[in-house]
Design an enzyme around this catalytic site. Structure first.
Site, PDB file in Angstrom:
ATOM      1  N   ASN A   1       0.840  -1.197   0.000  1.00  0.00           N
ATOM      2  CA  ASN A   1       0.000   0.000   0.000  1.00  0.00           C
ATOM      3  C   ASN A   1       0.877   1.250   0.000  1.00  0.00           C
ATOM      4  OD1 ASN A   1       0.556   0.793   2.849  1.00  0.00           O
ATOM      5  ND2 ASN A   1      -0.384  -1.218   3.233  1.00  0.00           N
TER       6      ASN A   1
ATOM      7  N   LYS B   1       8.281 -17.083 -11.189  1.00  0.00           N
ATOM      8  CA  LYS B   1       7.573 -15.914 -11.708  1.00  0.00           C
ATOM      9  C   LYS B   1       6.374 -16.357 -12.554  1.00  0.00           C
ATOM     10  CE  LYS B   1       8.210 -11.898 -14.589  1.00  0.00           C
ATOM     11  NZ  LYS B   1       8.866 -11.441 -15.790  1.00  0.00           N
TER      12      LYS B   1
ATOM     13  N   LYS C   1     -10.970  -2.532  18.956  1.00  0.00           N
ATOM     14  CA  LYS C   1      -9.596  -2.980  19.220  1.00  0.00           C
ATOM     15  C   LYS C   1      -9.149  -2.635  20.634  1.00  0.00           C
ATOM     16  CE  LYS C   1      -8.626  -2.734  14.277  1.00  0.00           C
ATOM     17  NZ  LYS C   1      -7.619  -2.963  13.264  1.00  0.00           N
TER      18      LYS C   1
END
Ligand code: CTP
Length: 403
Positions: free
Chosen positions: A212, A291, A344
């Site tokens: 990300n 790959k 959390k």
């Protein structure tokens, strides 16, 4: 009664601008508060104020030339400046800022900066057009990235007769900044802080991965500031391009499982966990050994499974640690962040609107909202990540003291 800055050593570096007279006033205020001040001057600063003025007020020799002239006794004062608890450059001209940013060292101020290991504050003063110039702004960004504190110039009448942004902040403002830095300096001593930073990276095959846009800057800023305030810091970092902060134990990792493993290994011996990492929520079921070839494939389907939610597991394993999470949201910022805080079982969450332009991922700045476990909301202004780190550490300390 002891004075607020009793026993603190300050290096006051003065560069050449009309605002140099304000450095005299700053010196007077610092001395009045009990600080021991060593003054350093550039050649052009001497055009505005004489070294004798600073010498008389500080009671110390002034370091104002790097060659000849000064006696060998002054070496002691150079060392005193190098060993100061804080260096403040006021006024800082565009020239001095440029030298500091580039690492040049050809006068007492830039030489001291290059040799100085402690915290540095810079208070610029210049013409408004110079202040706006991309080269100056780039140098300021470089210094801020390195952890130098900026005391913003203010708007008003400038030496050149125009009105604009570029006046040196007033001496009481400079004093306040020095106080804040010096008094914060060891307020986290003895505290063990675990920080996670950056993205995670989930491999697909030997050359491809899922990751990300996290740069790691926020976590590195927290680690650096916590260390400079005396904490023992362990930084668990996904792949970033950042230099490890000085004095911090850096543990690298790639995948979520590796990050989780390191967190659970180090959590038991820490008092605080700050989880800034942008942990990948999904990982491929299969990691190809070779790959993947595109030949004969019209589509490639990757099956992903959810990764472990590290903070969710921390909630079960924690033994009194103070836990801080981050929430990257593109909608319903407060509602979603508060929901994460509860789910959390966090003590504090830093909510971050990733849809806002120019802040968040990759940027050196951010605009965040803090929500504590009592759901008290504090919206911070647009600040550098270093400044956000310090405010967050202030709030962590307050919560620890309230326990
Ligand atoms: N986090 C974590 N483990 C994960 C995912 C996130 O510990 N697998 C932590 C992050 O480090 C952050 C907080 O949880 O401190 C919130 O992360 P965020 O990505 O905003 O939320 P998620 O719980 O992943 O939920 P969503 O992505 O659906 O918003």
């Amino acid at each position: 009664m002891t004075q607020p800055l009793e026993g603190k050593k300050v290096a006051l570096a003065v560069s050449g601008g009309i605002a140099a007279y304000k450095a005299v006033e700053l010196l007077r205020l610092l001395v009045k508060e009990g600080a021991q001040v060593t003054v350093v001057m550039t050649e052009s600063a001497k055009q505005f104020v004489t070294p004798l003025t600073f010498e008389a007020l500080s009671g110390n020799l002034v370091y104002h030339e790097i060659f000849g002239g000064q006696s060998s006794a002054s070496m002691e004062h150079i060392r005193a400046a190098e060993n100061a608890d804080l260096m403040i450059v006021a006024p800082a001209t565009a020239n001095s800022i440029g030298k500091m940013a580039q690492g040049l060292a050809d006068d007492p101020l830039s030489t001291l900066y290059a040799a100085f290991a402690g915290p540095v504050l810079v208070a610029p003063a210049m013409n408004d057009k110079m202040w706006d110039h991309p080269a100056v702004q780039e140098n300021i960004r470089t210094l801020k990235r390195r952890g130098v504190g900026l005391i913003e110039p203010v708007a008003g009448e400038l030496a050149c007769g125009t009105v604009g942004l570029g006046r040196l902040a007033e001496p009481p403002v400079l004093l306040e900044a020095v106080r804040k830095y010096l008094l914060r300096q060891s307020d986290l001593a003895g505290l063990r802080i675990l920080v996670t930073a950056g993205p995670t990276r989930e491999p697909i095959d030997p050359v491809r991965f899922i990751t990300n846009r996290s740069s790691g800057k926020m976590g590195y800023a927290i680690a650096r500031q916590a260390r400079s305030r005396g904490a023992e810091v362990t930084l668990i970092s996904g792949p970033t391009h950042l230099d490890p902060p000085f004095g911090v134990t850096l543990l690298n990792c790639q995948r979520t499982v590796e990050m989780a493993q390191r967190v659970f290994e180090h959590l038991p011996r820490c008092e605080v966990l700050v989880m800034t990492a942008a942990v990948g929520d999904f990982a491929p079921d299969t990691v190809y050994k070779e790959k993947i070839k595109k030949k004969d494939k019209e589509t490639l389907l990757l099956k992903l499974h959810p990764t472990q939610d590290i903070l969710q597991e921390v909630a079960k394993q924690k033994t009194g640690q103070l836990i801080v999470g981050f929430a990257a949201e593109s909608e319903n910022l407060l509602q979603s962040a508060t929901e994460k805080l509860k789910r959390k079982q966090l003590d504090l969450i830093v909510a971050n609107d990733i849809s806002a332009p120019g802040i968040g991922f990759q940027s050196d700045n951010n605009q965040v909202t803090l929500i504590d476990r009592n759901e008290k909301v504090e919206s911070l202004p647009h600040l550098s990540k270093m400044e956000i780190a310090d405010i967050l550490l202030d709030r962590i300390l307050t919560q620890l003291n309230e326990r």
